[in-house]
Enzyme design. Structure first.
Site, PDB file in Angstrom:
ATOM      1  N   PRO A  31       0.827  -1.249  -0.059  1.00  0.00           N
ATOM      2  CA  PRO A  31      -0.011  -0.042   0.159  1.00  0.00           C
ATOM      3  C   PRO A  31       0.862   1.318  -0.014  1.00  0.00           C
ATOM      4  O   PRO A  31       1.776   1.401   0.793  1.00  0.00           O
ATOM      5  CB  PRO A  31      -0.682  -0.216   1.402  1.00  0.00           C
ATOM      6  CG  PRO A  31      -0.087  -1.012   2.284  1.00  0.00           C
ATOM      7  CD  PRO A  31       0.637  -2.066   1.145  1.00  0.00           C
ATOM      8  N   MET A  32       0.520   2.142  -0.804  1.00  0.00           N
ATOM      9  CA  MET A  32       1.409   3.348  -1.051  1.00  0.00           C
ATOM     10  C   MET A  32       0.527   4.548  -1.136  1.00  0.00           C
ATOM     11  O   MET A  32      -0.069   4.657  -2.474  1.00  0.00           O
ATOM     12  CB  MET A  32       2.405   3.402  -2.033  1.00  0.00           C
ATOM     13  CG  MET A  32       3.581   2.522  -1.753  1.00  0.00           C
ATOM     14  SD  MET A  32       5.109   2.450  -2.961  1.00  0.00           S
ATOM     15  CE  MET A  32       4.095   1.109  -3.787  1.00  0.00           C
ATOM     16  N   VAL A  33       0.518   5.455  -0.285  1.00  0.00           N
ATOM     17  CA  VAL A  33      -0.221   6.705  -0.357  1.00  0.00           C
ATOM     18  C   VAL A  33      -0.108   7.509  -1.790  1.00  0.00           C
ATOM     19  O   VAL A  33       1.086   7.444  -1.837  1.00  0.00           O
ATOM     20  CB  VAL A  33      -0.265   7.726   0.823  1.00  0.00           C
ATOM     21  CG1 VAL A  33      -0.872   8.945   0.367  1.00  0.00           C
ATOM     22  CG2 VAL A  33      -1.174   6.954   1.864  1.00  0.00           C
ATOM     23  N   GLN A  85      -6.984  -0.686   1.832  1.00  0.00           N
ATOM     24  CA  GLN A  85      -6.429  -0.521   3.403  1.00  0.00           C
ATOM     25  C   GLN A  85      -6.951   0.521   4.101  1.00  0.00           C
ATOM     26  O   GLN A  85      -7.345   1.792   3.346  1.00  0.00           O
ATOM     27  CB  GLN A  85      -4.935  -0.344   3.224  1.00  0.00           C
ATOM     28  CG  GLN A  85      -4.205  -0.497   4.655  1.00  0.00           C
ATOM     29  CD  GLN A  85      -3.018   0.153   4.681  1.00  0.00           C
ATOM     30  OE1 GLN A  85      -2.754   1.179   4.261  1.00  0.00           O
ATOM     31  NE2 GLN A  85      -2.091  -0.602   5.024  1.00  0.00           N
ATOM     32  N   CYS A 114       1.504   3.242   9.641  1.00  0.00           N
ATOM     33  CA  CYS A 114       1.815   4.481   8.973  1.00  0.00           C
ATOM     34  C   CYS A 114       2.533   4.962  10.195  1.00  0.00           C
ATOM     35  O   CYS A 114       2.008   5.122  11.367  1.00  0.00           O
ATOM     36  CB  CYS A 114       0.583   5.301   8.775  1.00  0.00           C
ATOM     37  SG  CYS A 114       0.930   6.828   8.092  1.00  0.00           S
ATOM     38  N   LYS A 157      -1.669  -4.892   8.668  1.00  0.00           N
ATOM     39  CA  LYS A 157      -0.458  -4.704   8.489  1.00  0.00           C
ATOM     40  C   LYS A 157       0.356  -3.912   9.739  1.00  0.00           C
ATOM     41  O   LYS A 157      -0.247  -2.948  10.049  1.00  0.00           O
ATOM     42  CB  LYS A 157      -0.347  -3.745   7.272  1.00  0.00           C
ATOM     43  CG  LYS A 157       1.285  -3.283   6.724  1.00  0.00           C
ATOM     44  CD  LYS A 157       1.289  -2.631   5.351  1.00  0.00           C
ATOM     45  CE  LYS A 157       2.677  -2.497   5.091  1.00  0.00           C
ATOM     46  NZ  LYS A 157       2.961  -0.840   5.366  1.00  0.00           N
ATOM     47  N   ASN A 226       7.744  -7.633   4.901  1.00  0.00           N
ATOM     48  CA  ASN A 226       8.034  -6.503   3.930  1.00  0.00           C
ATOM     49  C   ASN A 226       9.027  -5.343   4.745  1.00  0.00           C
ATOM     50  O   ASN A 226       9.393  -5.494   6.036  1.00  0.00           O
ATOM     51  CB  ASN A 226       6.706  -5.344   4.672  1.00  0.00           C
ATOM     52  CG  ASN A 226       6.798  -4.029   3.885  1.00  0.00           C
ATOM     53  OD1 ASN A 226       6.592  -3.008   4.369  1.00  0.00           O
ATOM     54  ND2 ASN A 226       7.095  -3.674   2.398  1.00  0.00           N
ATOM     55  N   GLY A 227       9.852  -4.944   3.624  1.00  0.00           N
ATOM     56  CA  GLY A 227      11.014  -3.923   4.006  1.00  0.00           C
ATOM     57  C   GLY A 227      12.275  -4.464   3.506  1.00  0.00           C
ATOM     58  O   GLY A 227      12.854  -5.575   3.363  1.00  0.00           O
ATOM     59  N   ALA A 250       7.532  -1.756  -1.661  1.00  0.00           N
ATOM     60  CA  ALA A 250       7.096  -0.700  -1.823  1.00  0.00           C
ATOM     61  C   ALA A 250       8.079   0.106  -2.715  1.00  0.00           C
ATOM     62  O   ALA A 250       8.149   0.220  -3.885  1.00  0.00           O
ATOM     63  CB  ALA A 250       6.926   0.303  -0.605  1.00  0.00           C
TER      64      ALA A 250
HETATM   65  C1  LIG Z   1       5.388   6.641  -0.956  1.00  0.00           C
HETATM   66  C2  LIG Z   1       4.880   5.633  -0.135  1.00  0.00           C
HETATM   67  C3  LIG Z   1       3.639   5.624   0.670  1.00  0.00           C
HETATM   68  C4  LIG Z   1       3.362   4.729   1.392  1.00  0.00           C
HETATM   69  N1  LIG Z   1       2.108   4.490   1.945  1.00  0.00           N
HETATM   70  C5  LIG Z   1       1.490   3.783   2.833  1.00  0.00           C
HETATM   71  C6  LIG Z   1       0.297   3.263   3.123  1.00  0.00           C
HETATM   72  O1  LIG Z   1      -0.540   4.124   2.451  1.00  0.00           O
HETATM   73  N2  LIG Z   1      -0.114   2.443   3.985  1.00  0.00           N
HETATM   74  C7  LIG Z   1       1.042   1.592   4.412  1.00  0.00           C
HETATM   75  O2  LIG Z   1       0.582   0.636   5.227  1.00  0.00           O
HETATM   76  N3  LIG Z   1       2.219   1.761   4.209  1.00  0.00           N
HETATM   77  C8  LIG Z   1       2.382   2.886   3.483  1.00  0.00           C
HETATM   78  N4  LIG Z   1       3.869   3.036   3.100  1.00  0.00           N
HETATM   79  C9  LIG Z   1       4.821   2.278   3.532  1.00  0.00           C
HETATM   80  C10 LIG Z   1       5.202   0.751   2.936  1.00  0.00           C
HETATM   81  O3  LIG Z   1       3.805   0.118   2.489  1.00  0.00           O
HETATM   82  C11 LIG Z   1       6.254  -0.196   3.305  1.00  0.00           C
HETATM   83  O4  LIG Z   1       5.723  -0.828   4.247  1.00  0.00           O
HETATM   84  C12 LIG Z   1       7.765   0.458   3.641  1.00  0.00           C
HETATM   85  O5  LIG Z   1       7.926   1.532   2.515  1.00  0.00           O
HETATM   86  C13 LIG Z   1       8.646  -0.465   3.417  1.00  0.00           C
HETATM   87  O6  LIG Z   1       8.671  -1.193   2.454  1.00  0.00           O
HETATM   88  P1  LIG Z   1       9.912  -1.076   1.250  1.00  0.00           P
HETATM   89  O7  LIG Z   1      11.143  -1.119   2.154  1.00  0.00           O
HETATM   90  O8  LIG Z   1       9.606  -1.852   0.376  1.00  0.00           O
HETATM   91  O9  LIG Z   1       9.782   0.318   0.839  1.00  0.00           O
HETATM   92  C14 LIG Z   1       4.369   3.958   2.030  1.00  0.00           C
HETATM   93  C15 LIG Z   1       5.449   3.931   1.626  1.00  0.00           C
HETATM   94  C16 LIG Z   1       5.932   4.873   0.700  1.00  0.00           C
HETATM   95  C17 LIG Z   1       7.366   4.728   0.112  1.00  0.00           C
END
Ligand SMILES: Cc1cc2nc3c(=O)[nH]c(=O)nc-3n(C[C@H](O)[C@H](O)[C@H](O)COP(=O)(O)O)c2cc1C
Length: 383
Positions: A31-33, A85, A114, A157, A226-227, A250
């Site tokens: 999920p990514m805003v 979500q 978040c 999550k 995740n991460g 993400a």
């Molecule tokens: C631009 C952006 C927006 C995000 N928005 C959300 C969101 O809406 N909901 C959520 O649970 N996590 C959100 N995250 C966190 C990611 O889902 C993820 O947990 C976090 O970036 C770690 O994963 P990564 O290492 O693959 O980036 C966001 C991350 C980024 C970079």
């Protein structure tokens, strides 16, 4: 898969029965805003993603405003399986929000991850609900309510709960206790971001995949890790180390949408060019969808953000092109031009190198001739 489902058609599945009903997805778009919106989700499904999450919807706004709902969440029959979500701290409001969309998705995900002070801190939701026992019990109550009242499963999550000695480090035992409570409350699948809420920005360290493994071992439901996954090799390492059922990505997918196809990994030849090809493909895809009126709402700001991530700063350093990102059609043209400009530059660079090489060879030859002549003169003098 049907876009909508009727309440009577469904037998609610949980845990592995539910996970298998989705085709046991392993490659998950996070999920990514403003980023994991419909166009990008559809595009990523073409690049190997098997499950997508919507961006986080703040239930207070989603519940109270029809305009907010229309502007911020879009559906498509090809965009399945999809988890929508929500974030919030009022069980009734989260439930009412979820009920608006429960027949258009495969699960409702509850956000406890978040870390943004400005939004989640102020509104007291997301990972700010993990700090106290009281708030964690509120989360359990919300999950129970969603599970008991929705036609689709509820998923969660979380991040690691910070340890009292060092907030950057997760308290694994506390996180496990909480994860078990969520499972008992009806959580069908748990996604774990293996960092605490304080582990971000400049102080961010690598994700603790081992901690995710500990959580996974203590549950009977599927776990999504995740991460810190930036390459296909990371994806494989994360699966192995976290022992999770799937991996959610993400940033890695924003920077390289071909990650799950094992393309464009670090150091791979021609990746800079691939990036532009990939961006063009994404834009053309969005453009086509728009033309067919399948996607009536495409936020151009979102698309611009995607270009920024995929092509990189390169594009935004070319002001003549940057100014032209006013419509999707123009963006496609601009990226095509960038491609031509950079290909031309590459050609010029190569030509320049060839010219330099020729010059060098010439100089060497002249030097050799001069040396030969000198030697001849010396020989002549000797005679
Ligand atoms: C631009 C952006 C927006 C995000 N928005 C959300 C969101 O809406 N909901 C959520 O649970 N996590 C959100 N995250 C966190 C990611 O889902 C993820 O947990 C976090 O970036 C770690 O994963 P990564 O290492 O693959 O980036 C966001 C991350 C980024 C970079």
């Amino acid at each position: 898969m049907e876009l909508t489902r009727k309440r009577t058609e469904l037998k609610k599945l949980r845990g592995y029965d539910f996970y298998q009903s989705l085709g046991s997805p392993k490659k998950v778009l996070a999920p990514m805003v403003q980023m994991s919106e419909l166009p990008f989700r559809l595009y990523m499904r073409k690049q190997g993603v098997e499950l997508c999450y919507s961006p986080m919807m703040i239930s207070k706004h989603f519940h109270s405003s029809r305009r907010f709902r229309k502007r911020n969440l879009h559906f498509h029959q090809k965009d399945r399986p999809l988890f929508v979500q929500f974030a919030g701290n009022d069980p009734n409001v989260v439930l009412k929000s979820a009920q608006y969309v429960e027949n258009k998705c495969d699960a409702i995900d509850f956000n406890m991850g978040c870390p943004q002070q400005r939004v989640a801190g102020k509104g007291h939701y997301g990972s700010f609900l993990l700090d106290t026992e009281e708030d964690r019990q509120l989360c359990v109550e919300i999950v129970k309510k969603l599970d008991q009242n929705l036609i689709v499963p509820v998923t969660c999550k979380i991040r690691l709960i910070p340890s009292s000695e060092d907030k950057l480090v997760g308290d694994i035992e506390k996180t496990i206790t909480f994860a078990k409570q969520l499972e008992k409350a009806g959580c069908a699948i748990l996604a774990v971001h293996g960092r605490t809420r304080f582990n971000k920005g400049r102080t961010m360290t690598k994700t603790n995949w081992g901690a995710i493994a500990r959580v996974k071992e203590s549950l009977t439901i599927p776990v999504i890790a995740n991460g810190s996954v930036k390459t296909f090799q990371d994806y494989k390492d994360c699966l192995k180390e976290s022992k999770a059922d799937a991996v959610m990505v993400a940033m890695g997918c924003l920077d390289n949408p071909l990650l799950f196809l094992n393309k464009g990994n670090d150091g791979e030849l021609n990746w800079e060019k691939e990036r532009r090809v990939c961006t063009k493909e994404f834009l053309e895809f969005v453009f086509e969808q728009q033309k067919e009126k399948q996607l009536l709402v495409v936020k151009e700001k979102t698309i611009r953000n995607h270009i920024y991530h995929i092509v990189g700063k390169q594009f935004f350093r070319a002001p003549q092109l940057r100014e032209r990102l006013s419509s999707i059609e123009e963006m496609v043209k601009a990226v095509t031009e960038l491609d031509q400009v950079l290909t031309q530059k590459e050609k010029e660079k190569k030509n320049h190198e060839i010219e330099n090489e020729k010059e060098n060879e010439k100089e060497i030859k002249v030097e050799q001739i001069e040396n030969n002549q000198k030697e001849l003169e010396i020989e002549k003098e000797k005679l």
